[in-house]
Scaffold this motif. Sequence first.
Motif, mmCIF file in Angstrom:
data_model
loop_
_atom_site.group_PDB
_atom_site.id
_atom_site.type_symbol
_atom_site.label_atom_id
_atom_site.label_comp_id
_atom_site.label_asym_id
_atom_site.label_seq_id
_atom_site.Cartn_x
_atom_site.Cartn_y
_atom_site.Cartn_z
ATOM 1 N N VAL A 86 -27.377 37.520 13.897
ATOM 2 C CA VAL A 86 -27.010 37.888 12.542
ATOM 3 C C VAL A 86 -27.347 39.548 12.548
ATOM 4 N N ASN A 87 -26.443 40.276 13.064
ATOM 5 C CA ASN A 87 -26.638 41.921 13.503
ATOM 6 C C ASN A 87 -26.104 42.672 12.016
ATOM 7 N N ASN A 88 -27.224 42.623 11.180
ATOM 8 C CA ASN A 88 -27.197 43.289 10.015
ATOM 9 C C ASN A 88 -27.849 44.427 9.549
ATOM 10 N N ALA A 89 -28.678 44.982 10.125
ATOM 11 C CA ALA A 89 -29.539 46.167 9.981
ATOM 12 C C ALA A 89 -28.511 47.355 9.665
ATOM 13 N N GLY A 90 -28.687 47.966 8.425
ATOM 14 C CA GLY A 90 -27.897 48.867 8.402
ATOM 15 C C GLY A 90 -28.090 49.790 7.257
ATOM 16 N N LEU A 91 -27.419 51.035 6.933
ATOM 17 C CA LEU A 91 -27.879 52.054 5.666
ATOM 18 C C LEU A 91 -26.924 52.857 5.498
ATOM 19 N N SER A 92 -26.879 53.368 4.146
ATOM 20 C CA SER A 92 -26.175 54.600 3.938
ATOM 21 C C SER A 92 -27.049 55.595 3.330
ATOM 22 N N ASP A 105 -28.310 62.904 7.790
ATOM 23 C CA ASP A 105 -27.940 61.864 7.033
ATOM 24 C C ASP A 105 -27.011 60.853 8.172
ATOM 25 N N TRP A 106 -26.100 61.864 8.663
ATOM 26 C CA TRP A 106 -25.016 61.222 9.687
ATOM 27 C C TRP A 106 -25.585 60.754 10.523
ATOM 28 N N GLU A 107 -26.317 61.362 11.449
ATOM 29 C CA GLU A 107 -27.214 61.008 12.510
ATOM 30 C C GLU A 107 -27.773 59.681 12.363
ATOM 31 N N GLU A 108 -28.564 59.590 11.094
ATOM 32 C CA GLU A 108 -29.058 58.268 10.853
ATOM 33 C C GLU A 108 -28.220 57.080 10.570
ATOM 34 N N MET A 109 -27.195 57.306 10.023
ATOM 35 C CA MET A 109 -25.971 56.199 9.836
ATOM 36 C C MET A 109 -25.564 55.670 11.125
ATOM 37 N N ILE A 110 -25.027 56.786 11.837
ATOM 38 C CA ILE A 110 -24.150 56.496 13.138
ATOM 39 C C ILE A 110 -25.224 55.628 14.067
ATOM 40 N N ASP A 111 -26.425 56.448 14.039
ATOM 41 C CA ASP A 111 -27.622 55.744 15.091
ATOM 42 C C ASP A 111 -28.147 54.230 14.645
ATOM 43 N N THR A 112 -28.178 54.161 13.576
ATOM 44 C CA THR A 112 -28.324 52.602 12.976
ATOM 45 C C THR A 112 -27.144 51.762 12.935
ATOM 46 N N ASN A 113 -26.104 52.194 12.103
ATOM 47 C CA ASN A 113 -25.208 51.151 11.958
ATOM 48 C C ASN A 113 -24.254 50.955 12.873
ATOM 49 N N LEU A 114 -24.049 51.848 13.957
ATOM 50 C CA LEU A 114 -23.400 51.844 15.013
ATOM 51 C C LEU A 114 -23.941 51.712 16.539
ATOM 52 N N LYS A 115 -24.767 52.626 16.646
ATOM 53 C CA LYS A 115 -25.385 52.479 17.866
ATOM 54 C C LYS A 115 -26.363 51.363 17.958
#
Length: 257
Positions: A86-92, A105-115
């Motif tokens: 379950v690949n669930n970790a993410g944030l806004s 903020d952009w970096e954190e979302m892209i690095d977490t949710n995508l990368k």
Amino acid sequence: MSLPFLGRAVVITGASSGIGEACARAFAAAGASLWIAARRGKRLEALADALAESPGGKPEVRVLDVRKPAAVEAFAQAAGPPEVLVNNAGLSRGLSPLHEGDLLDWEEMIDTNLKGLLLVNRAFLPGMVAAGKGHLIHMGSIAGREVYPGGNVYCATKHAVDALTRSLRLDLNGTGVRVSTVDPGLVESEFGEVRYRGDRKRAAKAYEGMTPLHPDDVADAVLWAATRPSHVNAAEILLLPTDQASPTLVHRQEKET
Ligand code: NDP
Ligand code: 8X3
């Protein structure tokens, strides 16, 4: 009670709160031998203690930042190929119009949710492919299907998750590994508090006058997808609160004065 996952390994990222924690409880009740990961180790330890008497045994805890390639790889080596990932970790972070957005903020979302999602998949999938089975379940979002004002970069990361879900179904076709996405609308979790950096009042406004999904509702959908017969892939589940028709159309009861 049937225990469809008795003794079978299930890996859940972002299991220290909200949807991931609810998934951990649901899979533990279904007999899974869990590997739970997130950055807040104390939360994970408390959850593991609470689930220690589960039929699949006490969950293995991994303090993990999904943005760290070496740590993600070490996690995958330790856990081995799971039955379900379950690949669930993410944030806004934030809800500013793009021209006022914060680069960090952009970096954190892209690095977490995508990368982060990519790193987890890259680390775990070779073992699953070699095993010729397994089920990858992404936590998508209605924000991966539609956009809303201020959602810009968060929505872009979830649209990317949707693209990767569909791409992976092509890449993994014939390997025996299933790929699904569960795309919830509004879920009451710590999501809003994280988005607004601890401003609980602002976070609570999202649910004002309406009944949001509970993390358990999402876990139910994840478990349902994971318990279909092996020839069935529940490819996409859009799960909305009854009060929500789209990101911007939510029915709210007037407050009594
Ligand atoms: P929560 O904030 O309650 O949970 C987020 C989880 O992700 C936490 O366990 C957090 O753990 C983990 N996480 C965040 N960053 C990292 C990181 N760098 N490394 C490892 N783990 C991380 O929110 P939700 O449960 O609501 O969110 C879970 C998923 O559901 C997210 O992908 C979110 O985008 C998605 N979603 C949420 C919706 C909602 O309305 N709440 C609707 C649709 C989708 P820790 O901080 O301990 O690392
Ligand atoms: C979380 C749902 O609409 O708050 O993915 O972005 S929303």
